[in-house]
Design an enzyme around this catalytic site. Structure first.
Site, PDB file in Angstrom:
ATOM      1  N   GLU A   1      51.712  22.798  -5.736  1.00 25.26           N
ATOM      2  CA  GLU A   1      50.261  22.759  -5.572  1.00 25.26           C
ATOM      3  C   GLU A   1      49.600  23.855  -6.415  1.00 25.26           C
ATOM      4  O   GLU A   1      48.649  23.607  -7.152  1.00 25.26           O
ATOM      5  CB  GLU A   1      49.928  22.950  -4.085  1.00 25.26           C
ATOM      6  CG  GLU A   1      48.446  22.966  -3.767  1.00 25.26           C
ATOM      7  CD  GLU A   1      48.186  23.278  -2.307  1.00 25.26           C
ATOM      8  OE1 GLU A   1      47.043  23.120  -1.874  1.00 25.26           O
ATOM      9  OE2 GLU A   1      49.124  23.706  -1.597  1.00 25.26           O
ATOM     10  N   HIS A   2      50.096  25.077  -6.265  1.00 28.17           N
ATOM     11  CA  HIS A   2      49.578  26.215  -7.038  1.00 28.17           C
ATOM     12  C   HIS A   2      50.713  26.791  -7.881  1.00 28.17           C
ATOM     13  O   HIS A   2      51.800  27.036  -7.350  1.00 28.17           O
ATOM     14  CB  HIS A   2      49.061  27.325  -6.119  1.00 28.17           C
ATOM     15  CG  HIS A   2      48.111  26.864  -5.067  1.00 28.17           C
ATOM     16  ND1 HIS A   2      48.497  26.636  -3.745  1.00 28.17           N
ATOM     17  CD2 HIS A   2      46.786  26.588  -5.126  1.00 28.17           C
ATOM     18  CE1 HIS A   2      47.449  26.247  -3.051  1.00 28.17           C
ATOM     19  NE2 HIS A   2      46.403  26.202  -3.852  1.00 28.17           N
TER      20      HIS A   2
ATOM     21  N   HIS B   1      49.320  30.217   6.142  1.00 28.11           N
ATOM     22  CA  HIS B   1      48.655  28.955   6.481  1.00 28.11           C
ATOM     23  C   HIS B   1      49.396  28.190   7.573  1.00 28.11           C
ATOM     24  O   HIS B   1      48.784  27.600   8.455  1.00 28.11           O
ATOM     25  CB  HIS B   1      48.575  28.051   5.247  1.00 28.11           C
ATOM     26  CG  HIS B   1      47.373  28.289   4.404  1.00 28.11           C
ATOM     27  ND1 HIS B   1      46.107  27.903   4.759  1.00 28.11           N
ATOM     28  CD2 HIS B   1      47.236  28.880   3.185  1.00 28.11           C
ATOM     29  CE1 HIS B   1      45.250  28.224   3.819  1.00 28.11           C
ATOM     30  NE2 HIS B   1      45.905  28.822   2.845  1.00 28.11           N
TER      31      HIS B   1
ATOM     32  N   GLN C   1      49.874  32.338   1.027  1.00 30.15           N
ATOM     33  CA  GLN C   1      50.178  30.934   1.308  1.00 30.15           C
ATOM     34  C   GLN C   1      50.968  30.796   2.603  1.00 30.15           C
ATOM     35  O   GLN C   1      50.758  29.868   3.383  1.00 30.15           O
ATOM     36  CB  GLN C   1      50.972  30.322   0.151  1.00 30.15           C
ATOM     37  CG  GLN C   1      50.183  30.229  -1.136  1.00 30.15           C
ATOM     38  CD  GLN C   1      48.861  29.509  -0.952  1.00 30.15           C
ATOM     39  OE1 GLN C   1      48.825  28.356  -0.543  1.00 30.15           O
ATOM     40  NE2 GLN C   1      47.767  30.195  -1.233  1.00 30.15           N
TER      41      GLN C   1
ATOM     42  N   ASN D   1      44.992  17.660   9.987  1.00 33.82           N
ATOM     43  CA  ASN D   1      46.340  17.690  10.554  1.00 33.82           C
ATOM     44  C   ASN D   1      47.056  16.362  10.283  1.00 33.82           C
ATOM     45  O   ASN D   1      46.545  15.484   9.587  1.00 33.82           O
ATOM     46  CB  ASN D   1      46.289  18.008  12.053  1.00 33.82           C
ATOM     47  CG  ASN D   1      45.509  16.964  12.856  1.00 33.82           C
ATOM     48  OD1 ASN D   1      45.316  15.832  12.429  1.00 33.82           O
ATOM     49  ND2 ASN D   1      45.058  17.351  14.031  1.00 33.82           N
TER      50      ASN D   1
ATOM     51  N   ASP E   1      41.141  29.473  -4.174  1.00 37.98           N
ATOM     52  CA  ASP E   1      40.861  28.987  -2.822  1.00 37.98           C
ATOM     53  C   ASP E   1      39.389  29.135  -2.467  1.00 37.98           C
ATOM     54  O   ASP E   1      38.842  28.314  -1.725  1.00 37.98           O
ATOM     55  CB  ASP E   1      41.682  29.781  -1.793  1.00 37.98           C
ATOM     56  CG  ASP E   1      43.126  29.333  -1.727  1.00 37.98           C
ATOM     57  OD1 ASP E   1      43.442  28.254  -2.251  1.00 37.98           O
ATOM     58  OD2 ASP E   1      43.945  30.075  -1.140  1.00 37.98           O
TER      59      ASP E   1
ATOM     60  N   TYR F   1      35.759  15.338   5.484  1.00 44.34           N
ATOM     61  CA  TYR F   1      36.336  15.778   6.756  1.00 44.34           C
ATOM     62  C   TYR F   1      36.647  17.264   6.644  1.00 44.34           C
ATOM     63  O   TYR F   1      37.350  17.690   5.718  1.00 44.34           O
ATOM     64  CB  TYR F   1      37.610  15.010   7.123  1.00 44.34           C
ATOM     65  CG  TYR F   1      38.075  15.404   8.508  1.00 44.34           C
ATOM     66  CD1 TYR F   1      37.475  14.839   9.622  1.00 44.34           C
ATOM     67  CD2 TYR F   1      39.036  16.386   8.690  1.00 44.34           C
ATOM     68  CE1 TYR F   1      37.843  15.236  10.902  1.00 44.34           C
ATOM     69  CE2 TYR F   1      39.403  16.794   9.968  1.00 44.34           C
ATOM     70  CZ  TYR F   1      38.805  16.214  11.068  1.00 44.34           C
ATOM     71  OH  TYR F   1      39.155  16.624  12.331  1.00 44.34           O
TER      72      TYR F   1
ATOM     73  N   HIS G   1      39.968 -21.741 -17.880  1.00 47.53           N
ATOM     74  CA  HIS G   1      39.801 -20.543 -18.713  1.00 47.53           C
ATOM     75  C   HIS G   1      39.632 -20.956 -20.176  1.00 47.53           C
ATOM     76  O   HIS G   1      38.723 -20.488 -20.876  1.00 47.53           O
ATOM     77  CB  HIS G   1      41.018 -19.618 -18.595  1.00 47.53           C
ATOM     78  CG  HIS G   1      41.022 -18.746 -17.389  1.00 47.53           C
ATOM     79  ND1 HIS G   1      41.080 -19.228 -16.107  1.00 47.53           N
ATOM     80  CD2 HIS G   1      40.980 -17.386 -17.285  1.00 47.53           C
ATOM     81  CE1 HIS G   1      41.087 -18.216 -15.262  1.00 47.53           C
ATOM     82  NE2 HIS G   1      41.019 -17.082 -15.948  1.00 47.53           N
TER      83      HIS G   1
ATOM     84  N   GLU H   1      48.894 -19.987 -20.517  1.00 46.05           N
ATOM     85  CA  GLU H   1      49.082 -19.680 -19.096  1.00 46.05           C
ATOM     86  C   GLU H   1      48.834 -20.890 -18.207  1.00 46.05           C
ATOM     87  O   GLU H   1      48.935 -20.793 -16.981  1.00 46.05           O
ATOM     88  CB  GLU H   1      48.155 -18.520 -18.696  1.00 46.05           C
ATOM     89  CG  GLU H   1      48.543 -17.206 -19.383  1.00 46.05           C
ATOM     90  CD  GLU H   1      47.682 -16.038 -18.928  1.00 46.05           C
ATOM     91  OE1 GLU H   1      46.643 -16.279 -18.272  1.00 46.05           O
ATOM     92  OE2 GLU H   1      48.056 -14.898 -19.239  1.00 46.05           O
TER      93      GLU H   1
ATOM     94  N   GLN I   1      39.804   9.749  14.787  1.00 52.24           N
ATOM     95  CA  GLN I   1      38.662   8.900  15.138  1.00 52.24           C
ATOM     96  C   GLN I   1      37.488   9.122  14.188  1.00 52.24           C
ATOM     97  O   GLN I   1      36.730   8.187  13.903  1.00 52.24           O
ATOM     98  CB  GLN I   1      38.230   9.123  16.591  1.00 52.24           C
ATOM     99  CG  GLN I   1      37.734  10.519  16.943  1.00 52.24           C
ATOM    100  CD  GLN I   1      38.846  11.419  17.442  1.00 52.24           C
ATOM    101  OE1 GLN I   1      39.995  11.252  17.074  1.00 52.24           O
ATOM    102  NE2 GLN I   1      38.488  12.397  18.286  1.00 52.24           N
TER     103      GLN I   1
END
Length: 455
Positions: free
Chosen positions: A347-348, A282, A279, A234, A384, A126, A445, A440, A211
């Site tokens: 993250e970084h 963004h 950063q 998003n 990046d 995506y 088995h 068991e 979707q």
């Protein structure tokens, strides 16, 4: 102005994961609808949420090739940048792939166990294309799939009005948010299409939002069902990925971006400010953070942030990010700064320090991060875009338990067993398996084990 605060005064809540999601009921409805009605639902949601709702969704490969050729001629620097980024990312990802080897080992006489690493058959990417069409995301999602050996790489990205349809769209005032152009040819952001061709995407579809996630997870008449879905988006896309997990694999649910810089006296405040703002631009909830033992460096960096903001084209977003989420933490020692970084699990993580024993020591103490950038020259933005690393990384503290997107996401590690009849190992496994089956209460088995012993 960015907040400057002593480490002891930083609240515990700062080190907790940041949650900007929560259940979004509309996404559940969209996914159910796409699973039930397929392409018809995609057209309906495209007409509701996008600037275009094409009559079909697959973008012909000839269109991808055309856009790549157009980019090469009209903007050769961007074409070369995408190609360079893809080349480095592919070389790095191929080396990652080599680390997942197949093997077989004889644990006991006649009992051989092994593993095989198999690529998934079909991967879904995506790629967002809202305020900032993320060309680099094509590179970062398609390349590790390519290196892993995935059979088909499927890309979904929000639709745009096709050039052949623009005149009609403009004449009718359509092709804009809230008034989409319906029924045209499938098309997307030109640079994303070009990148898809350069990076070897198998099929691209002009379909966006939750979707599109549903289409890749369940399959429609046009969009094939995939095995894993990767890539950012998003809050609706993120929620959709959470909800389809289990039907397909997902890379992660990423939140707003973040950077944490550990800086000592050798750091350049101008560079520090630039990295923090990279950063901050963004998102208004992106989080630029720095920890340092030097109040002088802290104050100079804060002033430099204000100076650079005054000429930054994305000032509106970056300024809110700095004011609402930014922080410079004064630590007593660099070891304390490493402790703060581990608690934050960013993250970084940048170590803005000169090469040497001190930097090596701090690097060894840091263990929770998506990617680590060592030294003044190792700008986070290189990661990046064009240094081989993948920029799809864990956020909101999830670096405590996971790493970023890599070839691993597109691979299955499966195991094998080969037992030789009559061998000591096979007889021992049968004997002990029977005992465990009895313990068991699983009689079948136990029988299936002992039948190998002639019992």
């Amino acid at each position: 102005m960015i907040e400057i605060v002593n480490y002891k005064d930083v609240p515990d809540s700062f080190f907790s994961g940041r949650d900007f999601g929560g259940s979004i009921d509309i996404v559940k409805d969209v996914l159910v609808d796409v699973q039930k009605r397929g392409d018809a639902a995609l057209r309906e949601y495209g007409a509701k949420f996008d600037v275009s709702s094409p009559r079909s969704f697959e973008i012909p490969r000839s269109e991808l090739a055309f856009e790549a050729d157009r980019l090469r001629k009209k903007n050769p620097k961007l074409y070369d940048a995408i190609s360079y980024s893809h080349d480095l990312a592919l070389r790095f990802a191929k080396r990652q792939r080599e680390s997942f080897d197949d093997f077989e080992v004889e644990l006991e006489p006649g009992v051989f166990t092994g593993q095989k690493t198999i690529a998934v058959s079909r991967a879904g990417l995506y790629v967002p294309a809202g305020r900032f069409p993320l060309v680099s995301t094509v590179v970062m999602t398609a390349t590790p799939a390519e290196a892993a050996g995935v059979g088909e790489i499927i890309l979904c990205t929000p639709p745009r009005v096709h050039p052949d349809d623009r005149a009609e769209a403009e004449k009718t005032g359509r092709g804009v948010p809230g008034n989409p152009f319906v029924g045209g040819k499938p098309y997307a952001d030109g640079n994303i299409m070009a990148a898809a061709y350069i990076c070897g995407v198998t099929k691209a579809f002009a379909c966006g939002g939750s979707q599109a996630v549903g289409a890749m997870a369940f399959g429609t008449e046009s969009v094939p069902r995939v095995d894993v879905i990767v890539g950012p988006g998003n809050k609706f896309v993120a929620e959709a990925k959470k909800l389809v997990y289990g039907t397909v694999g997902i890379d992660m649910v990423a939140g707003p971006t973040e950077v944490f810089i550990i800086a000592d006296d050798s750091a350049n405040p101008e560079w520090l400010a630039a990295d923090l703002l990279a950063q901050a631009e963004h998102d208004v909830v992106a989080q630029p953070v720095m920890a340092t033992t030097s109040r002088e460096i802290a104050e100079k960096t804060a002033r430099e942030i204000e100076k650079q903001l005054s000429t930054l084209e994305t000032r509106g977003t970056a300024e809110q990010s700095v004011a609402n989420c930014g922080k410079i933490i004064i630590c007593e020692t660099l070891e304390q700064a490493a402790e703060a970084a581990n608690r934050k699990a960013p993250e970084h993580l940048e170590l803005a320090m000169d090469e040497g024993e001190a930097r090596d020591r701090i690097a060894s103490l840091c263990r929770n991060y998506g990617s680590l950038f060592l030294g003044h020259e190792s700008a986070e933005v290189f990661g990046d875009y064009a240094a081989g690393l993948n920029h799809t990384l864990p956020t909101s503290g999830s670096a405590r338990f996971t790493g970023g997107l890599s070839v691993r996401m597109f691979l299955k590690t499966v195991t094998t067993l080969r037992a030789i009849s009559g061998s000591d190992g096979a007889r021992a496994s049968a004997e002990f398996s029977g005992i465990l089956g009895d313990a068991e209460g699983l009689a079948a088995h136990a029988r299936a084990a002992r039948i190998r012993l002639g019992k």
